[in-house]
Design a protein around this motif. Structure first.
Motif, PDB file in Angstrom:
ATOM      1  N   UNK A  95       6.337  57.082 -15.802  1.00 58.98           N
ATOM      2  CA  UNK A  95       6.396  56.510 -14.344  1.00 58.98           C
ATOM      3  C   UNK A  95       6.801  55.149 -14.837  1.00 58.98           C
ATOM      4  N   UNK A 101       1.373  55.601  -9.104  1.00 57.77           N
ATOM      5  CA  UNK A 101       0.969  57.020  -9.119  1.00 57.77           C
ATOM      6  C   UNK A 101       2.217  58.134  -9.003  1.00 57.77           C
ATOM      7  N   UNK A 102       3.398  57.662  -8.826  1.00 59.90           N
ATOM      8  CA  UNK A 102       4.537  58.395  -8.843  1.00 59.90           C
ATOM      9  C   UNK A 102       5.013  58.956 -10.283  1.00 59.90           C
ATOM     10  N   UNK A 103       4.872  60.045 -10.816  1.00 62.13           N
ATOM     11  CA  UNK A 103       5.305  60.661 -11.998  1.00 62.13           C
ATOM     12  C   UNK A 103       6.781  61.460 -11.776  1.00 62.13           C
ATOM     13  N   UNK A 104       7.233  61.547 -12.845  1.00 54.64           N
ATOM     14  CA  UNK A 104       8.531  62.399 -12.945  1.00 54.64           C
ATOM     15  C   UNK A 104       8.149  63.137 -14.189  1.00 54.64           C
TER      16      UNK A 104
ATOM     17  N   UNK B  35      -2.758  64.853  -4.625  1.00 50.81           N
ATOM     18  CA  UNK B  35      -1.190  65.235  -4.605  1.00 50.81           C
ATOM     19  C   UNK B  35      -1.124  66.774  -4.571  1.00 50.81           C
ATOM     20  N   UNK B  37       1.789  69.347  -6.027  1.00 52.13           N
ATOM     21  CA  UNK B  37       2.911  69.553  -6.802  1.00 52.13           C
ATOM     22  C   UNK B  37       3.431  70.940  -6.644  1.00 52.13           C
ATOM     23  N   UNK B  50       1.758  63.462  -1.160  1.00 56.69           N
ATOM     24  CA  UNK B  50       0.396  62.750  -1.591  1.00 56.69           C
ATOM     25  C   UNK B  50      -0.353  62.198  -0.525  1.00 56.69           C
ATOM     26  N   UNK B  95      -6.306  61.959  -8.560  1.00 61.21           N
ATOM     27  CA  UNK B  95      -6.127  60.691  -9.605  1.00 61.21           C
ATOM     28  C   UNK B  95      -7.159  59.788  -9.073  1.00 61.21           C
ATOM     29  N   UNK B 102      -3.908  56.163 -14.893  1.00 59.36           N
ATOM     30  CA  UNK B 102      -3.036  57.009 -13.738  1.00 59.36           C
ATOM     31  C   UNK B 102      -2.827  58.670 -14.344  1.00 59.36           C
TER      32      UNK B 102
END
Lengths: 114, 116
Positions: A95, A101-104, B35, B37, B50, B95, B102
Protein backbone atom coordinates in the motif's frame (compact mmCIF):
# COMPACT_ATOMS: atom_id res chain seq x y z
CA UNK A 1 5.18 -2.37 -11.94
CA UNK A 2 1.45 -2.32 -12.59
CA UNK A 3 0.65 -4.74 -9.79
CA UNK A 4 2.15 -6.76 -6.97
CA UNK A 5 4.22 -9.55 -8.42
CA UNK A 6 5.11 -12.72 -6.53
CA UNK A 7 7.47 -15.49 -7.53
CA UNK A 8 7.51 -18.35 -7.88
CA UNK A 9 3.83 -18.93 -8.47
CA UNK A 10 4.13 -22.48 -7.22
CA UNK A 11 6.91 -24.19 -5.29
CA UNK A 12 7.26 -27.82 -4.29
CA UNK A 13 10.05 -28.56 -1.86
CA UNK A 14 11.25 -31.43 0.23
CA UNK A 15 10.84 -31.36 3.98
CA UNK A 16 13.91 -29.87 5.61
CA UNK A 17 14.92 -27.68 2.67
CA UNK A 18 15.01 -23.87 2.76
CA UNK A 19 12.82 -21.78 0.46
CA UNK A 20 12.74 -18.13 -0.54
CA UNK A 21 9.59 -16.42 -1.68
CA UNK A 22 9.79 -13.11 -3.47
CA UNK A 23 7.46 -10.14 -3.60
CA UNK A 24 7.76 -7.13 -5.91
CA UNK A 25 5.36 -4.44 -4.66
CA UNK A 26 3.85 -1.64 -6.68
CA UNK A 27 6.51 0.98 -7.31
CA UNK A 28 6.38 3.70 -4.67
CA UNK A 29 4.35 1.69 -2.16
CA UNK A 30 6.02 2.19 1.19
CA UNK A 31 4.16 -0.51 3.11
CA UNK A 32 4.42 -4.23 2.35
CA UNK A 33 2.64 -7.13 4.04
CA UNK A 34 2.99 -10.90 4.09
CA UNK A 35 0.06 -13.21 4.87
CA UNK A 36 -0.27 -16.97 4.97
CA UNK A 37 -3.37 -18.80 3.80
CA UNK A 38 -3.69 -22.45 4.69
CA UNK A 39 -6.00 -24.59 2.56
CA UNK A 40 -9.63 -23.65 3.08
CA UNK A 41 -8.83 -21.00 5.66
CA UNK A 42 -8.59 -17.25 5.96
CA UNK A 43 -5.46 -15.14 5.83
CA UNK A 44 -3.05 -15.13 8.73
CA UNK A 45 -0.85 -12.05 9.19
CA UNK A 46 2.89 -12.75 9.23
CA UNK A 47 4.83 -9.49 9.02
CA UNK A 48 4.74 -6.01 7.57
CA UNK A 49 7.36 -3.53 6.43
CA UNK A 50 7.30 0.23 6.61
CA UNK A 51 10.05 1.14 4.21
CA UNK A 52 12.79 -1.38 4.90
CA UNK A 53 11.95 -1.78 8.58
CA UNK A 54 9.67 -4.41 10.08
CA UNK A 55 8.01 -2.84 13.15
CA UNK A 56 5.90 -5.91 13.86
CA UNK A 57 7.22 -9.44 13.45
CA UNK A 58 4.81 -10.97 15.93
CA UNK A 59 2.96 -12.95 13.28
CA UNK A 60 5.93 -15.02 12.21
CA UNK A 61 5.06 -18.58 13.32
CA UNK A 62 8.55 -19.65 14.38
CA UNK A 63 12.21 -18.68 14.17
CA UNK A 64 12.42 -20.68 10.95
CA UNK A 65 10.61 -17.79 9.27
CA UNK A 66 12.36 -14.54 8.40
CA UNK A 67 11.79 -11.70 5.99
CA UNK A 68 13.66 -8.75 4.67
CA UNK A 69 13.06 -5.84 2.37
CA UNK A 70 15.65 -3.80 0.53
CA UNK A 71 15.54 -0.50 -1.34
CA UNK A 72 11.97 -0.01 -0.12
CA UNK A 73 11.09 -2.41 -2.89
CA UNK A 74 11.54 -6.16 -3.15
CA UNK A 75 10.88 -8.36 -0.14
CA UNK A 76 11.84 -11.95 0.43
CA UNK A 77 10.23 -14.34 2.88
CA UNK A 78 12.56 -17.17 3.84
CA UNK A 79 11.47 -20.41 5.47
CA UNK A 80 14.28 -22.58 6.78
CA UNK A 81 14.05 -26.33 7.34
CA UNK A 82 10.56 -26.47 5.88
CA UNK A 83 7.93 -28.63 7.52
CA UNK A 84 4.73 -30.05 6.06
CA UNK A 85 2.66 -27.62 8.12
CA UNK A 86 4.33 -24.79 6.19
CA UNK A 87 2.36 -25.83 3.10
CA UNK A 88 0.10 -22.90 2.24
CA UNK A 89 -0.37 -19.97 -0.11
CA UNK A 90 1.81 -17.02 0.87
CA UNK A 91 0.26 -13.73 -0.16
CA UNK A 92 2.01 -10.39 -0.37
CA UNK A 93 0.29 -7.01 -0.43
CA UNK A 94 1.46 -3.42 -0.64
CA UNK A 95 0.00 0.00 0.00
CA UNK A 96 1.03 3.58 -0.59
CA UNK A 97 1.08 4.54 3.08
CA UNK A 98 1.01 2.46 6.22
CA UNK A 99 -2.22 4.13 7.27
CA UNK A 100 -3.81 3.91 3.86
CA UNK A 101 -6.37 1.17 4.13
CA UNK A 102 -6.16 0.27 0.48
CA UNK A 103 -4.10 -2.88 -0.03
CA UNK A 104 -3.17 -4.36 -3.38
CA UNK A 105 -2.52 -8.08 -3.22
CA UNK A 106 -0.38 -10.30 -5.40
CA UNK A 107 -1.51 -13.70 -6.61
CA UNK A 108 0.55 -15.53 -4.03
CA UNK A 109 3.01 -18.39 -3.97
CA UNK A 110 1.59 -21.83 -3.36
CA UNK A 111 4.16 -23.72 -1.29
CA UNK A 112 3.89 -27.49 -1.00
CA UNK A 113 6.25 -29.33 1.34
CA UNK A 114 6.51 -33.04 0.60
CA UNK B 1 -7.47 -9.17 20.10
CA UNK B 2 -10.04 -8.81 17.40
CA UNK B 3 -11.68 -11.82 15.81
CA UNK B 4 -13.75 -12.09 12.65
CA UNK B 5 -16.23 -14.93 12.13
CA UNK B 6 -17.90 -16.05 8.93
CA UNK B 7 -20.41 -18.71 9.88
CA UNK B 8 -21.26 -19.87 6.34
CA UNK B 9 -18.49 -22.02 4.82
CA UNK B 10 -20.46 -22.28 1.56
CA UNK B 11 -23.35 -20.48 -0.06
CA UNK B 12 -25.15 -21.03 -3.32
CA UNK B 13 -27.23 -18.63 -5.38
CA UNK B 14 -29.06 -18.78 -8.67
CA UNK B 15 -27.82 -16.45 -11.37
CA UNK B 16 -29.66 -13.08 -11.25
CA UNK B 17 -30.82 -13.71 -7.66
CA UNK B 18 -29.68 -12.01 -4.47
CA UNK B 19 -27.48 -13.56 -1.79
CA UNK B 20 -26.29 -12.33 1.61
CA UNK B 21 -23.03 -13.40 3.21
CA UNK B 22 -22.71 -13.05 6.98
CA UNK B 23 -19.84 -11.69 9.05
CA UNK B 24 -19.57 -10.92 12.74
CA UNK B 25 -16.60 -9.52 14.59
CA UNK B 26 -15.48 -8.98 18.13
CA UNK B 27 -13.77 -5.79 19.22
CA UNK B 28 -13.68 -3.38 22.13
CA UNK B 29 -12.78 -0.47 19.89
CA UNK B 30 -15.16 2.13 18.55
CA UNK B 31 -13.21 3.28 15.51
CA UNK B 32 -12.29 0.75 12.86
CA UNK B 33 -12.73 -0.27 9.23
CA UNK B 34 -14.43 -3.32 7.77
CA UNK B 35 -13.85 -4.88 4.36
CA UNK B 36 -15.10 -7.55 2.05
CA UNK B 37 -12.55 -9.16 -0.25
CA UNK B 38 -13.19 -11.53 -3.14
CA UNK B 39 -10.69 -14.29 -3.97
CA UNK B 40 -11.26 -16.00 -7.33
CA UNK B 41 -9.29 -19.11 -8.35
CA UNK B 42 -6.47 -16.82 -9.48
CA UNK B 43 -5.81 -16.37 -5.72
CA UNK B 44 -5.50 -12.58 -5.94
CA UNK B 45 -7.53 -10.85 -3.25
CA UNK B 46 -9.75 -8.14 -4.71
CA UNK B 47 -11.33 -5.45 -2.55
CA UNK B 48 -15.11 -5.48 -3.03
CA UNK B 49 -16.32 -2.90 -0.54
CA UNK B 50 -15.25 -1.15 2.65
CA UNK B 51 -17.03 0.55 5.53
CA UNK B 52 -15.82 3.06 8.10
CA UNK B 53 -17.29 2.32 11.52
CA UNK B 54 -18.01 6.00 12.22
CA UNK B 55 -20.32 6.17 9.21
CA UNK B 56 -23.89 5.13 9.82
CA UNK B 57 -24.70 4.93 6.13
CA UNK B 58 -24.17 1.51 4.62
CA UNK B 59 -21.60 1.36 1.84
CA UNK B 60 -22.66 0.37 -1.67
CA UNK B 61 -20.68 -0.43 -4.80
CA UNK B 62 -22.88 -1.19 -7.78
CA UNK B 63 -24.41 -4.63 -7.13
CA UNK B 64 -22.65 -4.97 -3.78
CA UNK B 65 -23.93 -3.46 -0.56
CA UNK B 66 -23.41 -4.04 3.13
CA UNK B 67 -25.65 -4.12 6.17
CA UNK B 68 -23.50 -2.69 8.94
CA UNK B 69 -24.94 -3.13 12.42
CA UNK B 70 -22.38 -1.62 14.79
CA UNK B 71 -24.12 -2.50 18.04
CA UNK B 72 -24.54 -6.09 16.93
CA UNK B 73 -21.01 -6.15 15.47
CA UNK B 74 -22.38 -7.51 12.24
CA UNK B 75 -21.26 -6.72 8.70
CA UNK B 76 -23.08 -8.69 6.02
CA UNK B 77 -22.53 -8.44 2.26
CA UNK B 78 -25.45 -8.45 -0.14
CA UNK B 79 -24.84 -9.29 -3.78
CA UNK B 80 -27.73 -8.39 -6.06
CA UNK B 81 -28.34 -9.74 -9.56
CA UNK B 82 -25.68 -12.43 -9.03
CA UNK B 83 -23.47 -13.21 -11.99
CA UNK B 84 -21.39 -16.27 -12.81
CA UNK B 85 -18.27 -14.16 -12.31
CA UNK B 86 -19.23 -13.58 -8.69
CA UNK B 87 -18.35 -17.19 -7.87
CA UNK B 88 -15.34 -17.03 -5.54
CA UNK B 89 -14.24 -17.11 -1.92
CA UNK B 90 -15.34 -14.06 0.02
CA UNK B 91 -13.49 -12.85 3.08
CA UNK B 92 -14.58 -10.34 5.67
CA UNK B 93 -11.78 -8.35 7.30
CA UNK B 94 -11.31 -5.89 10.16
CA UNK B 95 -8.75 -3.14 10.70
CA UNK B 96 -8.37 -1.04 13.79
CA UNK B 97 -8.21 2.69 13.16
CA UNK B 98 -5.56 2.92 15.87
CA UNK B 99 -3.34 0.33 14.27
CA UNK B 100 -0.34 2.10 12.81
CA UNK B 101 0.58 -1.02 10.91
CA UNK B 102 -2.66 -1.22 8.93
CA UNK B 103 -2.93 -4.97 9.49
CA UNK B 104 -6.11 -6.73 8.52
CA UNK B 105 -7.72 -9.54 10.53
CA UNK B 106 -9.61 -11.92 8.26
CA UNK B 107 -12.49 -14.30 8.75
CA UNK B 108 -12.34 -17.88 7.55
CA UNK B 109 -14.14 -17.17 4.29
CA UNK B 110 -17.35 -18.17 2.51
CA UNK B 111 -17.30 -20.01 -0.78
CA UNK B 112 -19.99 -18.63 -3.08
CA UNK B 113 -21.27 -20.77 -5.90
CA UNK B 114 -23.45 -19.27 -8.63
CA UNK B 115 -25.76 -21.61 -10.53
CA UNK B 116 -26.64 -20.78 -14.15
Amino acid sequence: GAGVSQSPSNKVTEKGKDVELRCDPISGHTALYWYRQRLGQGLEFLIYFQGNSAPDKSGLPSDRFSAERTGESVSTLTIQRTQQEDSAVYLCASSLLVNNYGYTFGSGTRLTVV
Amino acid sequence: AQTVTQSQPEMSVQEAETVTLSCTYDTSESDYYLFWYKQPPSRQMILVIRQEAYKQQNATENRFSVNFQKAAKSFSLKISDSQLGDAAMYFCAYRSARDAGNMLTFGGGTRLMVKP
